[in-house]
Motif scaffolding. Sequence first.
Motif, PDB file in Angstrom:
ATOM      1  N   HIS A 107       0.881  -1.367   0.006  1.00 42.54           N
ATOM      2  CA  HIS A 107       0.043   0.121  -0.103  1.00 42.54           C
ATOM      3  C   HIS A 107       0.857   1.262   0.139  1.00 42.54           C
ATOM      4  CE1 HIS A 107      -3.313  -2.761   1.600  1.00 42.54           C
ATOM      5  NE2 HIS A 107      -3.916  -2.271   0.541  1.00 42.54           N
ATOM      6  N   ARG A 108       1.927   1.082   0.535  1.00 39.20           N
ATOM      7  CA  ARG A 108       2.917   2.436   0.640  1.00 39.20           C
ATOM      8  C   ARG A 108       3.516   2.818  -0.958  1.00 39.20           C
ATOM      9  NH1 ARG A 108       7.221   2.993   5.465  1.00 39.20           N
ATOM     10  NH2 ARG A 108       5.257   3.203   6.356  1.00 39.20           N
ATOM     11  N   GLU A 109       3.768   1.558  -1.460  1.00 34.53           N
ATOM     12  CA  GLU A 109       4.254   1.779  -3.128  1.00 34.53           C
ATOM     13  C   GLU A 109       3.053   2.428  -3.874  1.00 34.53           C
ATOM     14  OE1 GLU A 109       7.637  -1.766  -3.067  1.00 34.53           O
ATOM     15  OE2 GLU A 109       5.527  -2.334  -3.589  1.00 34.53           O
ATOM     16  N   LEU A 110       1.898   1.866  -3.438  1.00 40.25           N
ATOM     17  CA  LEU A 110       0.663   2.291  -4.383  1.00 40.25           C
ATOM     18  C   LEU A 110       0.583   3.883  -4.028  1.00 40.25           C
ATOM     19  CD1 LEU A 110      -2.089  -0.484  -3.717  1.00 40.25           C
ATOM     20  CD2 LEU A 110      -0.586   0.115  -5.869  1.00 40.25           C
ATOM     21  N   ALA A 111       0.619   4.199  -2.816  1.00 44.52           N
ATOM     22  CA  ALA A 111       0.775   5.737  -2.515  1.00 44.52           C
ATOM     23  C   ALA A 111       1.673   6.400  -3.315  1.00 44.52           C
ATOM     24  CB  ALA A 111       0.829   5.893  -0.866  1.00 44.52           C
ATOM     25  N   GLY A 112       2.978   6.126  -3.375  1.00 46.78           N
ATOM     26  CA  GLY A 112       4.008   6.703  -3.970  1.00 46.78           C
ATOM     27  C   GLY A 112       3.592   6.579  -5.626  1.00 46.78           C
ATOM     28  N   ARG A 113       3.071   5.659  -5.904  1.00 50.00           N
ATOM     29  CA  ARG A 113       2.796   5.730  -7.584  1.00 50.00           C
ATOM     30  C   ARG A 113       1.597   6.611  -7.802  1.00 50.00           C
ATOM     31  NH1 ARG A 113       2.665   0.073 -11.001  1.00 50.00           N
ATOM     32  NH2 ARG A 113       4.704  -0.384 -10.766  1.00 50.00           N
ATOM     33  N   SER A 114       0.717   6.779  -6.942  1.00 47.28           N
ATOM     34  CA  SER A 114      -0.191   8.017  -7.095  1.00 47.28           C
ATOM     35  C   SER A 114       0.135   9.630  -6.793  1.00 47.28           C
ATOM     36  CB  SER A 114      -1.477   7.655  -6.062  1.00 47.28           C
ATOM     37  OG  SER A 114      -1.126   7.759  -4.683  1.00 47.28           O
ATOM     38  N   SER A 125      -2.767   8.590   1.114  1.00 47.10           N
ATOM     39  CA  SER A 125      -1.805   7.636   1.931  1.00 47.10           C
ATOM     40  C   SER A 125      -2.128   6.259   1.708  1.00 47.10           C
ATOM     41  CB  SER A 125      -2.222   8.299   3.331  1.00 47.10           C
ATOM     42  OG  SER A 125      -3.438   7.803   3.916  1.00 47.10           O
ATOM     43  N   ASP A 126      -0.979   5.533   2.376  1.00 49.59           N
ATOM     44  CA  ASP A 126      -0.929   4.149   2.492  1.00 49.59           C
ATOM     45  C   ASP A 126      -2.167   3.626   3.229  1.00 49.59           C
ATOM     46  OD1 ASP A 126       0.417   5.232   4.184  1.00 49.59           O
ATOM     47  OD2 ASP A 126       1.521   3.397   4.662  1.00 49.59           O
ATOM     48  N   THR A 127      -2.590   4.424   4.395  1.00 51.79           N
ATOM     49  CA  THR A 127      -3.673   4.174   5.181  1.00 51.79           C
ATOM     50  C   THR A 127      -5.075   4.209   4.524  1.00 51.79           C
ATOM     51  OG1 THR A 127      -2.345   4.867   7.162  1.00 51.79           O
ATOM     52  CG2 THR A 127      -4.503   4.542   7.388  1.00 51.79           C
ATOM     53  N   THR A 128      -5.307   5.159   3.794  1.00 51.18           N
ATOM     54  CA  THR A 128      -6.309   5.452   3.089  1.00 51.18           C
ATOM     55  C   THR A 128      -6.412   4.185   2.127  1.00 51.18           C
ATOM     56  OG1 THR A 128      -6.345   7.673   3.238  1.00 51.18           O
ATOM     57  CG2 THR A 128      -7.793   7.061   1.583  1.00 51.18           C
ATOM     58  N   PHE A 129      -5.527   3.793   1.064  1.00 55.07           N
ATOM     59  CA  PHE A 129      -5.589   2.830   0.331  1.00 55.07           C
ATOM     60  C   PHE A 129      -6.055   1.403   1.029  1.00 55.07           C
ATOM     61  CE2 PHE A 129      -3.065   4.916  -2.998  1.00 55.07           C
ATOM     62  CZ  PHE A 129      -3.933   5.210  -3.771  1.00 55.07           C
ATOM     63  N   GLU A 188     -10.441   4.949  -7.884  1.00 54.37           N
ATOM     64  CA  GLU A 188      -9.691   5.219  -9.424  1.00 54.37           C
ATOM     65  C   GLU A 188      -8.335   5.294  -9.115  1.00 54.37           C
ATOM     66  OE1 GLU A 188     -13.296   7.663 -11.614  1.00 54.37           O
ATOM     67  OE2 GLU A 188     -11.749   8.605 -10.506  1.00 54.37           O
ATOM     68  N   ALA A 189      -7.805   5.940  -8.139  1.00 58.71           N
ATOM     69  CA  ALA A 189      -6.268   6.119  -7.829  1.00 58.71           C
ATOM     70  C   ALA A 189      -5.660   4.534  -7.791  1.00 58.71           C
ATOM     71  CB  ALA A 189      -5.944   7.099  -6.722  1.00 58.71           C
ATOM     72  N   TYR A 190      -6.257   3.976  -6.918  1.00 55.68           N
ATOM     73  CA  TYR A 190      -5.851   2.658  -6.441  1.00 55.68           C
ATOM     74  C   TYR A 190      -5.779   1.826  -7.967  1.00 55.68           C
ATOM     75  CZ  TYR A 190      -5.511  -1.524  -3.196  1.00 55.68           C
ATOM     76  OH  TYR A 190      -5.028  -2.563  -2.689  1.00 55.68           O
ATOM     77  N   ALA A 191      -6.662   1.668  -8.680  1.00 58.01           N
ATOM     78  CA  ALA A 191      -6.678   0.851  -9.839  1.00 58.01           C
ATOM     79  C   ALA A 191      -5.505   1.377 -10.777  1.00 58.01           C
ATOM     80  CB  ALA A 191      -7.943   1.129 -10.379  1.00 58.01           C
ATOM     81  N   ARG A 192      -5.434   2.903 -10.797  1.00 54.65           N
ATOM     82  CA  ARG A 192      -4.452   3.274 -11.880  1.00 54.65           C
ATOM     83  C   ARG A 192      -3.266   3.061 -11.418  1.00 54.65           C
ATOM     84  NH1 ARG A 192      -6.379   8.044 -11.124  1.00 54.65           N
ATOM     85  NH2 ARG A 192      -7.834   8.013 -13.068  1.00 54.65           N
ATOM     86  N   ALA A 193      -2.906   3.012  -9.662  1.00 55.32           N
ATOM     87  CA  ALA A 193      -1.518   2.709  -9.386  1.00 55.32           C
ATOM     88  C   ALA A 193      -1.191   1.331  -9.261  1.00 55.32           C
ATOM     89  CB  ALA A 193      -1.380   2.919  -7.886  1.00 55.32           C
ATOM     90  N   CYS A 194      -2.221   0.198  -9.545  1.00 54.14           N
ATOM     91  CA  CYS A 194      -2.104  -1.053  -9.846  1.00 54.14           C
ATOM     92  C   CYS A 194      -2.047  -1.465 -11.524  1.00 54.14           C
ATOM     93  CB  CYS A 194      -3.167  -1.910  -9.062  1.00 54.14           C
ATOM     94  SG  CYS A 194      -3.339  -1.994  -7.377  1.00 54.14           S
TER      95      CYS A 194
END
Length: 245
Positions: free
Chosen positions: A26-33, A38-42, A58-64
Amino acid sequence: MTTANPSLEKLAEWLRAQRRAAGLTHRELAGRSAHAFSDTTFSRATTGTRIPRLPVVEAYARACGASVKHARSLWRAARYAEHRQRDPRAGVPRPDRVYDRDALIHALQQLYYKAGAMPMDEMEHRAGDHGELPHSTVRRMLAGKSMLDLQQLFAFLRVCDVTGGEWEQWRLAWLRAWRRCEVLRAAERLNRTLRASAHDHPGPHGHARPAEAPRRPARAPRPYPPVALAMPLFQPTAPALARSR
């Protein structure tokens, strides 16, 4: 985790599957967004306890690297299922059954909830931020106080992810409602004209209110003519003249 909303669980499971497939934390996803969230939100978005906001999904899917469109459709389904739990009578919008203003507003209300009932300022932003769909206009329409114009209707459909093939049905529904409004307005104008005409030209048993005649200014007392002032107040009779002689 089992929830009362199966569509929400489906969304949460899909998000978890996309992160596992991407092999990211989740921290890496937050960085990609770009740390928009935040990683907590994800992490909270994947618990299935409550529906996350659409920008988070949308940001979660885009980061993945997953389909944002599919993520949005899952989010809308979860939101609509939640609405159906609160209002079991909520139906699917049917533009082909719209023939007047109230029916059009009701159908758009159903479409709004089916599309996830996102915040109105978010709708305004997604419409382009050029005044195409003011949030105040959407609020008035959803409250049943006003009707969208045709361009606002198209912006509303676009934000609600209505496919292009359905736009013509909604356009025809809007035209039927607009024409009905025009007929009602014309009838009201005619009624006002007839009422005014009946007031000014009553029938044989009616009496129009007469116009009030202007009041004449008070006139000063008429003075006696000069001749009358010269005459004596007592004129002696003929016998009286004889006795005086």
